[in-house]
Each structure stands twice: as structure tokens, then as C-alpha cells.
Design a protein around this motif. Structure first.
Motif, PDB file in Angstrom:
ATOM      1  N   ASN A 156     -25.555  57.177 -46.777  1.00 38.70           N
ATOM      2  CA  ASN A 156     -24.798  56.277 -48.043  1.00 38.70           C
ATOM      3  C   ASN A 156     -23.634  56.847 -48.703  1.00 38.70           C
ATOM      4  O   ASN A 156     -22.609  56.064 -48.957  1.00 38.70           O
ATOM      5  CB  ASN A 156     -25.832  56.004 -49.119  1.00 38.70           C
ATOM      6  N   SER A 157     -23.643  57.986 -49.053  1.00 34.96           N
ATOM      7  CA  SER A 157     -22.399  58.531 -49.547  1.00 34.96           C
ATOM      8  C   SER A 157     -21.275  58.608 -48.727  1.00 34.96           C
ATOM      9  O   SER A 157     -20.045  58.614 -49.076  1.00 34.96           O
ATOM     10  CB  SER A 157     -22.716  60.134 -50.107  1.00 34.96           C
ATOM     11  N   VAL A 158     -21.507  59.137 -47.412  1.00 36.38           N
ATOM     12  CA  VAL A 158     -20.382  59.377 -46.430  1.00 36.38           C
ATOM     13  C   VAL A 158     -19.749  57.831 -46.273  1.00 36.38           C
ATOM     14  O   VAL A 158     -18.438  57.670 -46.138  1.00 36.38           O
ATOM     15  CB  VAL A 158     -20.767  59.716 -45.304  1.00 36.38           C
ATOM     16  N   MET A 159     -20.426  56.724 -46.315  1.00 31.50           N
ATOM     17  CA  MET A 159     -20.182  55.422 -46.197  1.00 31.50           C
ATOM     18  C   MET A 159     -19.532  55.002 -47.586  1.00 31.50           C
ATOM     19  O   MET A 159     -19.118  53.487 -47.256  1.00 31.50           O
ATOM     20  CB  MET A 159     -21.335  54.484 -45.663  1.00 31.50           C
ATOM     21  N   PHE A 160     -19.300  55.277 -48.466  1.00 33.35           N
ATOM     22  CA  PHE A 160     -18.756  54.681 -49.816  1.00 33.35           C
ATOM     23  C   PHE A 160     -17.560  54.217 -49.519  1.00 33.35           C
ATOM     24  O   PHE A 160     -17.516  52.949 -49.812  1.00 33.35           O
ATOM     25  CB  PHE A 160     -18.856  55.949 -50.902  1.00 33.35           C
ATOM     26  N   GLU A 161     -16.601  54.928 -49.193  1.00 32.83           N
ATOM     27  CA  GLU A 161     -15.278  54.262 -49.027  1.00 32.83           C
ATOM     28  C   GLU A 161     -15.110  53.104 -47.981  1.00 32.83           C
ATOM     29  O   GLU A 161     -14.411  52.020 -48.242  1.00 32.83           O
ATOM     30  CB  GLU A 161     -14.152  55.439 -48.360  1.00 32.83           C
ATOM     31  N   PHE A 162     -16.250  53.235 -46.790  1.00 28.44           N
ATOM     32  CA  PHE A 162     -16.231  52.260 -45.887  1.00 28.44           C
ATOM     33  C   PHE A 162     -16.565  51.084 -46.730  1.00 28.44           C
ATOM     34  O   PHE A 162     -16.259  50.021 -46.439  1.00 28.44           O
ATOM     35  CB  PHE A 162     -17.102  52.588 -44.635  1.00 28.44           C
ATOM     36  N   ASP A 163     -17.905  51.010 -47.266  1.00 29.37           N
ATOM     37  CA  ASP A 163     -18.356  49.996 -48.124  1.00 29.37           C
ATOM     38  C   ASP A 163     -17.560  49.434 -49.168  1.00 29.37           C
ATOM     39  O   ASP A 163     -17.423  48.231 -49.241  1.00 29.37           O
ATOM     40  CB  ASP A 163     -19.816  50.623 -48.761  1.00 29.37           C
ATOM     41  N   GLU A 164     -16.812  50.157 -50.002  1.00 32.71           N
ATOM     42  CA  GLU A 164     -15.879  49.745 -50.903  1.00 32.71           C
ATOM     43  C   GLU A 164     -14.991  48.895 -50.074  1.00 32.71           C
ATOM     44  O   GLU A 164     -14.436  47.930 -50.546  1.00 32.71           O
ATOM     45  CB  GLU A 164     -15.144  51.023 -51.673  1.00 32.71           C
ATOM     46  N   TYR A 165     -14.154  49.272 -49.206  1.00 34.72           N
ATOM     47  CA  TYR A 165     -13.075  48.609 -48.261  1.00 34.72           C
ATOM     48  C   TYR A 165     -13.501  47.192 -47.903  1.00 34.72           C
ATOM     49  O   TYR A 165     -12.992  46.341 -48.183  1.00 34.72           O
ATOM     50  CB  TYR A 165     -12.419  49.443 -47.096  1.00 34.72           C
ATOM     51  N   TRP A 166     -14.712  47.131 -47.292  1.00 36.04           N
ATOM     52  CA  TRP A 166     -15.090  45.771 -46.670  1.00 36.04           C
ATOM     53  C   TRP A 166     -15.936  44.897 -47.769  1.00 36.04           C
ATOM     54  O   TRP A 166     -15.709  43.981 -47.751  1.00 36.04           O
ATOM     55  CB  TRP A 166     -16.405  46.107 -45.749  1.00 36.04           C
ATOM     56  N   SER A 167     -16.171  45.486 -48.823  1.00 34.63           N
ATOM     57  CA  SER A 167     -16.511  44.735 -50.166  1.00 34.63           C
ATOM     58  C   SER A 167     -15.437  43.724 -50.693  1.00 34.63           C
ATOM     59  O   SER A 167     -15.290  42.747 -51.138  1.00 34.63           O
ATOM     60  CB  SER A 167     -17.469  45.652 -51.112  1.00 34.63           C
ATOM     61  N   ARG A 169     -12.427  43.441 -49.172  1.00 35.79           N
ATOM     62  CA  ARG A 169     -11.839  42.636 -48.127  1.00 35.79           C
ATOM     63  C   ARG A 169     -12.814  41.333 -47.971  1.00 35.79           C
ATOM     64  O   ARG A 169     -12.043  40.303 -47.699  1.00 35.79           O
ATOM     65  CB  ARG A 169     -11.820  43.368 -46.721  1.00 35.79           C
ATOM     66  N   CYS A 170     -13.888  41.379 -47.945  1.00 35.24           N
ATOM     67  CA  CYS A 170     -14.705  40.253 -47.774  1.00 35.24           C
ATOM     68  C   CYS A 170     -14.678  39.206 -49.110  1.00 35.24           C
ATOM     69  O   CYS A 170     -14.698  38.204 -48.956  1.00 35.24           O
ATOM     70  CB  CYS A 170     -16.099  40.570 -47.594  1.00 35.24           C
ATOM     71  N   ASN A 171     -14.604  40.022 -50.222  1.00 40.26           N
ATOM     72  CA  ASN A 171     -14.610  39.098 -51.338  1.00 40.26           C
ATOM     73  C   ASN A 171     -13.414  38.363 -51.400  1.00 40.26           C
ATOM     74  O   ASN A 171     -13.234  37.041 -51.993  1.00 40.26           O
ATOM     75  CB  ASN A 171     -14.693  40.158 -52.605  1.00 40.26           C
ATOM     76  N   ASP A 174     -14.010  35.251 -49.397  1.00 40.56           N
ATOM     77  CA  ASP A 174     -15.189  34.315 -49.664  1.00 40.56           C
ATOM     78  C   ASP A 174     -16.435  34.801 -48.837  1.00 40.56           C
ATOM     79  O   ASP A 174     -17.111  33.874 -48.177  1.00 40.56           O
ATOM     80  CB  ASP A 174     -15.124  32.766 -49.895  1.00 40.56           C
ATOM     81  N   ILE A 175     -16.623  35.913 -48.470  1.00 46.81           N
ATOM     82  CA  ILE A 175     -17.525  36.420 -47.719  1.00 46.81           C
ATOM     83  C   ILE A 175     -18.382  37.691 -48.190  1.00 46.81           C
ATOM     84  O   ILE A 175     -17.888  38.448 -49.224  1.00 46.81           O
ATOM     85  CB  ILE A 175     -16.893  37.138 -46.291  1.00 46.81           C
ATOM     86  N   VAL A 176     -19.750  37.443 -48.059  1.00 45.73           N
ATOM     87  CA  VAL A 176     -20.557  38.508 -48.658  1.00 45.73           C
ATOM     88  C   VAL A 176     -20.736  39.570 -47.697  1.00 45.73           C
ATOM     89  O   VAL A 176     -21.230  39.248 -46.858  1.00 45.73           O
ATOM     90  CB  VAL A 176     -22.124  37.761 -49.163  1.00 45.73           C
ATOM     91  N   TYR A 177     -20.714  40.780 -48.165  1.00 42.57           N
ATOM     92  CA  TYR A 177     -20.897  41.938 -47.299  1.00 42.57           C
ATOM     93  C   TYR A 177     -21.942  42.684 -47.951  1.00 42.57           C
ATOM     94  O   TYR A 177     -21.908  43.012 -48.960  1.00 42.57           O
ATOM     95  CB  TYR A 177     -19.456  42.860 -47.110  1.00 42.57           C
ATOM     96  N   THR A 178     -22.768  43.173 -47.036  1.00 46.77           N
ATOM     97  CA  THR A 178     -23.983  44.138 -47.399  1.00 46.77           C
ATOM     98  C   THR A 178     -24.295  44.937 -46.257  1.00 46.77           C
ATOM     99  O   THR A 178     -23.888  44.713 -45.107  1.00 46.77           O
ATOM    100  CB  THR A 178     -25.136  43.702 -47.764  1.00 46.77           C
ATOM    101  N   ARG A 179     -24.618  46.483 -46.618  1.00 46.06           N
ATOM    102  CA  ARG A 179     -25.221  47.422 -45.629  1.00 46.06           C
ATOM    103  C   ARG A 179     -26.562  47.814 -45.904  1.00 46.06           C
ATOM    104  O   ARG A 179     -26.892  48.077 -47.048  1.00 46.06           O
ATOM    105  CB  ARG A 179     -24.056  48.429 -45.394  1.00 46.06           C
ATOM    106  N   TYR A 180     -27.306  47.784 -44.715  1.00 44.93           N
ATOM    107  CA  TYR A 180     -28.972  48.233 -45.054  1.00 44.93           C
ATOM    108  C   TYR A 180     -28.900  49.351 -43.804  1.00 44.93           C
ATOM    109  O   TYR A 180     -29.049  49.013 -42.736  1.00 44.93           O
ATOM    110  CB  TYR A 180     -29.816  47.145 -44.665  1.00 44.93           C
ATOM    111  N   SER A 181     -28.493  50.484 -44.295  1.00 45.59           N
ATOM    112  CA  SER A 181     -28.636  51.619 -43.355  1.00 45.59           C
ATOM    113  C   SER A 181     -27.318  51.420 -42.256  1.00 45.59           C
ATOM    114  O   SER A 181     -26.150  51.227 -42.554  1.00 45.59           O
ATOM    115  CB  SER A 181     -29.945  51.784 -42.703  1.00 45.59           C
ATOM    116  N   ASP A 182     -27.600  51.238 -41.029  1.00 46.44           N
ATOM    117  CA  ASP A 182     -26.739  51.078 -40.053  1.00 46.44           C
ATOM    118  C   ASP A 182     -26.573  49.772 -39.699  1.00 46.44           C
ATOM    119  O   ASP A 182     -25.857  49.153 -38.789  1.00 46.44           O
ATOM    120  CB  ASP A 182     -27.134  51.791 -38.546  1.00 46.44           C
TER     121      ASP A 182
END
Length: 305
Positions: A156-167, A169-171, A174-182
Motif C-alpha cells: 500500500n505504501s509503495v503504491m501511494f504515489e500511483f494511487d495519488e496520481y490516478w485519484s 487524474r480520474c477526479n 468525473d471518474i471514481v478510482y479505487t484500489r483493492y490490493s492488486d
């Protein structure tokens, strides 16, 4: 300094901690289990002494690392129901799965994450030598493994920057982005935009070097309100509710029937109690219907706090 701190807090000799760190990659039991979708999953289960240090690191170091709010797995206060609810109001859903998620995260990715968040780390984690000890303790042959207790929180911590970018970008779209593990989920009410999102995701992954991840094309799924929208195993109904699905509810009903009639094997009781607790959080109306059918008192033994 981390070796000394681990030794002090676990009561183990410093030399022993250093030995385990150096030889950690060789202290795993490897076996395979069947996947629900077919094929086999390789598990690398760390030996007791390695697991002890991995859990210590998770509690004393990795808990300090940031986890993005878009990440719903391996976090306190979140579950599959809360995750799926983020997509309830949207007509179109895209699910994307990564190939070999944990093994794709390397020791270098772990060290990069620690360095990036050095200001958040405890004072006993401050030198390149400390980072190297952590890397050795949490990876097998330079990679995270399925089976190590430290892998989920680290991923989860390794993926933080990826999650931030796609959150972000999707916002913007008007797209909802979530990640559940892989598993990545994208949802929107705009028609014909998620295919573009998938193309952009592929381009983004091709440019990223840490972590180096690849889309599993076999598990990439587009769904819409016209068809069954499935998010982390839950169905998004047309009236904006979460559902366990008919098949799973039939299975629960059969177990409850066995329980009511005294035919449920004792070793299945805890399993059924867990399923009922899960069902109450996701689809309470279904559990209410069971109570009305059999009587609340009859089901009382299935409710656990």
C-alpha cells in the motif's frame, strides 16, 4: 541502529538478528494453493523467526508510512462493502488486475519508499544500512511475497504515489478510482470514457519504473448497469444497493438450514458466524429475512460481536 532496536525490543541477541536478516531469503516454505479462478497460486511462507521480525517492522516502522485513501485493502476501518459503495452511483465500471502484484514489488521499491518518507520514520531507521536490513527481512530473492505478513502494508505504501496520481487524474474526468490490493476499479456515468482510461493506464505503467507493474489482460473487465456490475465480489444493484448475489445467498441459506436443524458440523460454526457478520454489514435486509423466517432467537448463536 535498527538491528540494535530489534534486538533490544525482542530480547534476542544482536548477532542473531543480523544472521536472520542475511539469510532471510532462504527461510521460507514454498507451496501452491488453487486459485478460485483456476490455476495455482505460489505461497512463500516465512519461517517463524523471519515472520517475527516482519511483524515487528509492520507495527513499528511501516505503520508510519502513508497509505492513500483510495486504497481499501489491508487498512483498518475499511472493508469490501465500503470499497464497493464508492462505485454504487455509477453506470459504467472498469476492473483491472495486475500480474503477480506482490512479486512485482522489489527490494529497491521498498528502499525507495523508505527514503521518500524518511521524515516519517522512527529515529532508529535513518541510514542506508538500516534500509538494507529492512529490505533483506521483508523480501525473498529481492521481491515481496504472498505469505509474508509485511507484504500487504508495504504494498500500500509503495503504491501511494500511483494511487495519488490516478485519484487526481480520474477526479478531473468525473471518474471514481479505487484500489483493492492488486485490483483497480474505475467507474463513471459518462459513456465510452473508460476505454480511454485503460489506454492511458497502460501508457502510464509502461513509463513507470517503480514499481514495475503489468496489466493482466485476462482479468480486465468492462461492465455497465445493463449487465451485472461486480466490485470486490459484491453486486451493484440497479437500485444502488450492494448485494451478495443469489448464489452466495443460497449457500448461506443452506448453512443456516443445517444450523437450525442441528446438522451443521461444529468446525463450520465459526465459518458461518463470519459469513453472517459479513452479510449483515453488506446486505442487512437479507439477514433480516433469515431472522423473520427462522426467528431471531434461533439465529442468536450466529451473531458475534
Amino acid at each position: 541502529m535498527i538491528v540494535e532496536t530489534i534486538a533490544l525490543q525482542t530480547g534476542l541477541p544482536k548477532d542473531y538478528v543480523e544472521l536472520i536478516a542475511r539469510t532471510a531469503s532462504h527461510r521460507y516454505k514454498t507451496y501452491q494453493i488453487p486459485k478460485k479462478t483456476g490455476g495455482m497460486r505460489t505461497i512463500h511462507h516465512p519461517a517463524r523467526e523471519v515472520k517475527l521480525f516482519q511483524r515487528w517492522l509492520a507495527q513499528n516502522v511501516f505503520e508510519r508510512l502513508p497509505v492513500h485513501e483510495a486504497a481499501f485493502a489491508y487498512r483498518k476501518g475499511t472493508d469490501v462493502g465500503r470499497h464497493a459503495s464508492r462505485h454504487l452511483s455509477n453506470n459504467y465500471v472498469l476492473k483491472v488486475d495486475f500480474i503477480d502484484f506482490f512479486p512485482s514489488i522489489t527490494g529497491s521499491d521498498v528502499i525507495a519508499t523508505l527514503k521518500r518518507n524518511s521524515a516519517l520514520l522512527p529515529p532508529f531507521v535513518s541510514s542506508p544500512e538500516d534500509f538494507e536490513v529492512i529490505r533483506m527481512l521483508v523480501t525473498k530473492d529481492g521481491h515481496l511475497t504472498i505469505g509474508a505478513p509485511s507484504s500487504p502494508i508495504l504494498s500500500n505504501s509503495v503504491m501511494f504515489e500511483f494511487d495519488e496520481y490516478w485519484s487526481v487524474r480520474c477526479n478531473e474526468n468525473d471518474i471514481v478510482y479505487t484500489r483493492y490490493s492488486d485490483d483497480l476499479y474505475f467507474s463513471t456515468n459518462k459513456a465510452n470514457v473508460l476505454k480511454d482510461t485503460l489506454r492511458e493506464l497502460r501508457r502510464d505503467l509502461a513509463l513507470r519504473t517503480s514499481p514495475k507493474l503489468h496489466v493482466n489482460d485476462k482479468k480486465t473487465v468492462f461492465t455497465s448497469r445493463k449487465r451485472m456490475r461486480l466490485v470486490t465480489g459484491l453486486i451493484l444493484t440497479s437500485d444502488k444497493r450492494l448485494s451478495l448475489g443469489r448464489k452466495r445467498k443460497r449457500w448461506i441459506k443452506s448453512l443456516v438450514f443445517e444450523y437450525i436443524n442441528g446438522r451443521l458440523a461444529q468446525e463450520k460454526l465459526a465459518y458461518l458466524q463470519g459469513i453472517i457478520a459479513y452479510a449483515r454489514s453488506v446486505e442487512p435486509r437479507f439477514v433480516g429475512s433469515l431472522s423473520r423466517k427462522y426467528g431471531g432467537e434461533a439465529l442468536k448463536g450466529l451473531y458475534v460481536s
